[in-house]
Design an enzyme around this catalytic site. Structure first.
Site, mmCIF file in Angstrom:
data_model
loop_
_atom_site.group_PDB
_atom_site.id
_atom_site.type_symbol
_atom_site.label_atom_id
_atom_site.label_comp_id
_atom_site.label_asym_id
_atom_site.label_seq_id
_atom_site.Cartn_x
_atom_site.Cartn_y
_atom_site.Cartn_z
ATOM 1 N N ASP A 66 42.339 55.999 36.479
ATOM 2 C CA ASP A 66 42.106 55.523 35.520
ATOM 3 C C ASP A 66 42.189 56.555 34.186
ATOM 4 O OD1 ASP A 66 42.824 52.859 33.486
ATOM 5 O OD2 ASP A 66 40.616 53.771 33.068
ATOM 6 N N GLU B 84 46.714 57.571 36.367
ATOM 7 C CA GLU B 84 47.119 57.602 35.141
ATOM 8 C C GLU B 84 47.281 58.623 34.226
ATOM 9 O OE1 GLU B 84 46.321 54.825 31.552
ATOM 10 O OE2 GLU B 84 45.425 55.219 32.494
ATOM 11 N N ASP C 172 48.774 46.517 31.044
ATOM 12 C CA ASP C 172 48.388 46.949 30.150
ATOM 13 C C ASP C 172 49.638 46.536 29.026
ATOM 14 O OD1 ASP C 172 46.466 48.033 29.931
ATOM 15 O OD2 ASP C 172 46.404 50.251 30.839
#
Ligand SMILES: [Ca+2]
Ligand SMILES: [Ca+2]
Lengths: 602, 602
Positions: free
Chosen positions: B344, B373, B440
């Protein structure tokens, strides 16, 4: 505007952390195409609604859209090469995060350039368009040792610098300087010889010694290592080396050794073991063997440096080899307090090895210097995780071609120098190892056709350039010599055979480098003018306090050159130490191959 | 020829090791400017004299000069974007060393392009002009796990996929799907729920599950970690997870977890300790604290993710933090046999940490997958030393804009896709994580204005694209939902409320991906045509055995499209499974938003 010429990509010479709070951003555009560039920059997480409310992600409501909060900052043109202009700006993002783009303006249009291409307005509904430096993590900043920036190196080829102890001479050693060097002969140079002449080096003004290898090896150049843990007995013993390092440190001189880790020598024990035991050798995976038994004819059936059978390539991916070589790296730092490693054929060893090497070296001595021998574009090794610097051969080649060989024009030279400076981040340039020659090339005096005026001009350029210069032993006293082995003559110690004028000149330049920060490494350098007709170049070195103008006449003719920026200013010409004011009608006048350095007093 | 458009730099997407013996070289030129490009390539150490003798360095004798021995190879044009053409060639250098340059030809001139600029002939007196891949060291080759190339991911948000164990539901949990999701509410999804539905996933055809976090945390999304070593009790216990991983592996499904290492949660014990003890806390250096005591208003006085006070940024440069997080990385692999980590906010953590992370992860499981990410250009993380892949948001954005929002033209889309493919090495593209939506973002059905035809076309593109696609749970049965929290609805399990047609379509595409290598990840993709009037794109996927032509009608109108390459060939249209031959006068006919896939049989 020529869109195809516009280039930017982060995390290399185009955008990088200069220090733990500063980000440098550069942009490339077509030469003489764009008139103004603004850097558009902001934190990726600050948006604002029409109503003035801040948010951290862009909220879209009916008929309303939060807007990214950015600033703009003019970029300055820092130079041009034959194809491109280069633009520069620095920012200190308060939260260490940066999204950014560029607003470019020519006479006809204004364009926005981002990672996602071109726009005719600044997109602010999202930050995803923009280039990104996600977070300025201190550990990732390229951080060479601070002392390097002010170091002037002196390269010593130990067999040929000075013979301080005849008792360790190889049996076949010839009398010092009695013959021309050959690939095989010996003259008895050693570590004691260096110790004996340290005061000469201090007087000259150097502050670092780079030793080509002195580990146990067969040849006179010692690049064919037999034992990385031993000093070759022809150079002395470890006690002498310990004394030498201490004596250097007492005089403010750093010591750098040569790590030949790409390949070993033929007589390296593990390789001998493979030769002897073939596939049964426990060292067989230490090298890259194509098949057993090993042969050297017609070609070695194992990987080598180039195709040289006596330099078998080491398998630096093998855990035992890594352990061995990393132990070597650590040993000479911990036991002898050396200050740096120069890495031979560094580009052919795997990056993974160099990352581990850096960790080991910096653990042993946090301010040790790691210098890679790479002759081509080296950005992949200079990202902060591998080397502190590389040998700046693009600088070397351009300088030799222009000053020594006179084979390129002032504008070609100026373009190539600007290109070199823009090929790397500024913090990389500041510690770049700028050499004119070495044990691998002819000496500069020979390259310059024995014309000492050209050599002086070369020195003026080298010793005022950004980076850390290196002087090859003996060049400073006018030694000559062609390609290896010619460039490896014995150092001349008889004053009557030294060029004392050259020596004094080098000493003067090194002294200026020390006294005047802008002359040395504490300034920005910009190539300002290149006059192809007169063969003159002009460059500036400036910091916030000082401004120096260098005017170099690279031709066999006397020349005059008009420099409006110098007019009616109080000037000091640093080489003659004369104070002057140039009236509006007086150009700078220069002898053949003369350079002048004007310090602008006010 | 437009010199300013010509670009190449080694050791990134322009030149890289594809495998331990193959080097890929790409070149950029202005669009439609250059007609032919030849790669000039050779070993850096092979020279030959006029007399035919070989040498390893160029020897210069009077009137003679050794010549570098090079070969040439035509480069092929692999695509174009709005500004540039891209050229490609591969070479397998026998000694794993390569110097190379380019010979470019347009209608008027032939130019040689090298690292040192342009020449009008091939310089062969030295190799220093040329670009360089110094040595192909196997350890530096970008080498993702081989299994990833054939994986299709399914992203599960654990709180919302299935409630398999009501006994662990949070107290405030609502009945499954009884309300719209909010940032705070809970519905009781858990690991047992996933176990219960594994056969559903197998039937669909997926082969990897990516779980958003399930470690102990406060929120329903669990990105605010309290304890990285514990499973949040609302999801079950470690025994259940162990069973789940084993059950996945039994079914050929890999398991990837979400590592939130950029920041912890507010209730992470070390952060609580800092809140409580301030400067006295032994954890004060685990974070980036600007001043004590800590406040969150008006802004946190410590670094956070974005400006979110409950996500304090971890100091990943601190040895204890590194040890802790690396232990976490190792623990879940060693104890539970997970197959990958998704990282992340990976871009805001230091590169040095990720390098250590890679070493730890690959030591624990050599074929583990590391997925970062990153939303922007990610080349610096994809050099072999950090990640195996990044989430391919440039792919996402282009696909959504074109197919779902219809906000860009076919040519813009085609350009952007070609640009994406040429922004990374081929071995990077092959394992790129291609998503259309996630927890998201809004769901694709919502982004496509609830038009299922558009979603199907999106799926056709995504599931035939190079890389490893990921399906966000529920999309395959036609679930909709806006931005977070709307996209986090409970999975619909009642068949009567599932879109079974969509489900069948996805299943069909996944099956084609498996059956036909060229449909999946074992082919080169080239964007061939983009018809802005008809809104049609055509792309090819080909390998040595197979050739597929994709014709996609991205408009609300029926369309016909003439494709000469298909004429008079035996074809199978893969979606309808119909065999056909198109006579010279018959174009391909397409329904609104229909895509057809022609396998060329002969
Ligand atoms: Ca001696
Ligand atoms: Ca439950």
């Amino acid at each position: 505007m020529l869109k195809e010429a516009i280039y930017h990509r982060p995390k290399n010479n185009f955008a990088y952390a200069y220090d733990a709070e500063t980000i440098h951003v550069r942009l490339q555009t077509k030469k003489n195409d764009v008139q103004h560039v603004q850097l558009i920059h902001g934190d990726p997480y600050i948006f604002k609604s029409d109503g003035g409310e801040y948010s951290h992600l862009p909220q879209t409501a009916e008929g309303a859209q939060d807007r990214w909060q950015y600033d703009t900052k003019p970029m300055i043109k820092t130079g041009a090469d034959d194809r491109f202009d280069y633009w520069f700006a620095e920012v200190k993002p308060p939260y260490r995060r940066l999204r950014y783009g560029f607003q470019l303006q020519d006479q006809e249009e204004t364009l926005i350039f981002t990672e996602k291409g071109f726009f005719d307005h600044i997109p602010d509904d999202d930050v995803a368009y923009y280039f990104c430096i996600p977070f300025l993590n201190a550990t990732d900043v390229f951080s060479p040792p601070t002392w390097v920036k002010d170091t002037v190196w002196y390269q010593i080829f130990p067999e040929r610098f000075a013979n301080g102890d005849p008792s360790n001479d190889p049996e076949e050693a010839l009398a010092w300087g009695s013959e021309e060097p050959t690939p095989e002969n010996f003259f008895g140079g050693d570590l004691q010889g260096v110790l004996d002449h340290l005061d000469y080096l201090v007087d000259l003004g150097i502050s670092g010694i780079y030793f080509t290898p002195f580990f146990k090896a067969y040849s006179n150049h010692k690049y064919d290592t037999i034992d990385y843990m031993e000093i070759d007995s022809q150079f002395g013993d470890k006690a002498t080396f310990k004394t030498l390092v201490q004596a250097c440190h007492d005089r403010g001189i750093r010591v750098m050794l040569d790590a030949v880790f790409n390949h070993s020598g033929y007589y390296f024990e593990p390789f001998q073991d493979v030769l002897k035991h073939g596939e049964q050798s426990r060292y067989k995976d230490w090298f890259h063997i194509q098949e057993f038994p090993l042969v050297t004819d017609p070609q070695p059936n194992y990987d080598t440096f180039s195709f040289v059978p006596f330099m078998p390539k080491l398998n630096t991916e093998h855990p035992e080899v890594k352990t061995y070589l990393l132990d070597v790296a650590r040993y000479w730092i911990e036991e002898f307090d050396i200050d740096g490693w120069r890495l031979d054929v560094a580009n052919e060893v795997d990056h993974a090895f160099w990352r581990e090497f850096r960790t080991v070296v910096k653990d042993a001595k946090p301010d040790a210097y790691i210098l890679g021998e790479i002759w081509h574009d080296s950005m992949p090794w200079l990202q902060g995780d591998q080397f502190d610097a590389v040998m700046n051969y693009p600088f070397t080649m351009g300088s030799i071609q222009f000053f020594a060989e006179q084979s390129i024009s002032p504008s070609t030279f100026s373009n190539s120098i600007t290109n070199v400076l823009h090929s790397y981040p500024e913090n990389v340039n500041e510690v770049s190892f700028n050499l004119l020659d070495s044990h691998d090339t002819p000496r500069i005096l020979t390259l310059a056709g024995e014309d000492k005026r050209k050599v002086k001009l070369l020195y003026l350029f080298q010793l005022s350039f950004i980076g850390t210069p290196c002087i090859y032993y003996g060049d400073e006293i006018g030694m000559s010599g062609g390609a290896d082995p010619g460039c490896r003559k014995c150092m001349v110690w008889e004053k009557e055979h030294q060029d004392l004028d050259m020596h004094g000149y080098v000493k003067q330049l090194l002294s200026l480098r020390k006294q005047i920060p802008a002359f040395g490494n504490h300034a920005h350098l910009r190539m300002l003018e290149a006059d192809d007709e007169k063969s003159i170049i002009v460059y500036e070195k400036a910091n916030e306090q000082e401004k120096l103008m260098f005017v170099l006449n690279n031709s066999a003719e006397e020349a005059t050159y008009s420099l409006p920026i110098l007019k009616e200013r109080d000037l000091k010409e640093l080489l003659s130490n004369e104070t002057t004011t140039l009236d509006p009608h007086t150009p700078v006048s220069l002898q053949p191959y003369e350079g002048k350095v004007f310090q602008i007093l006010k």
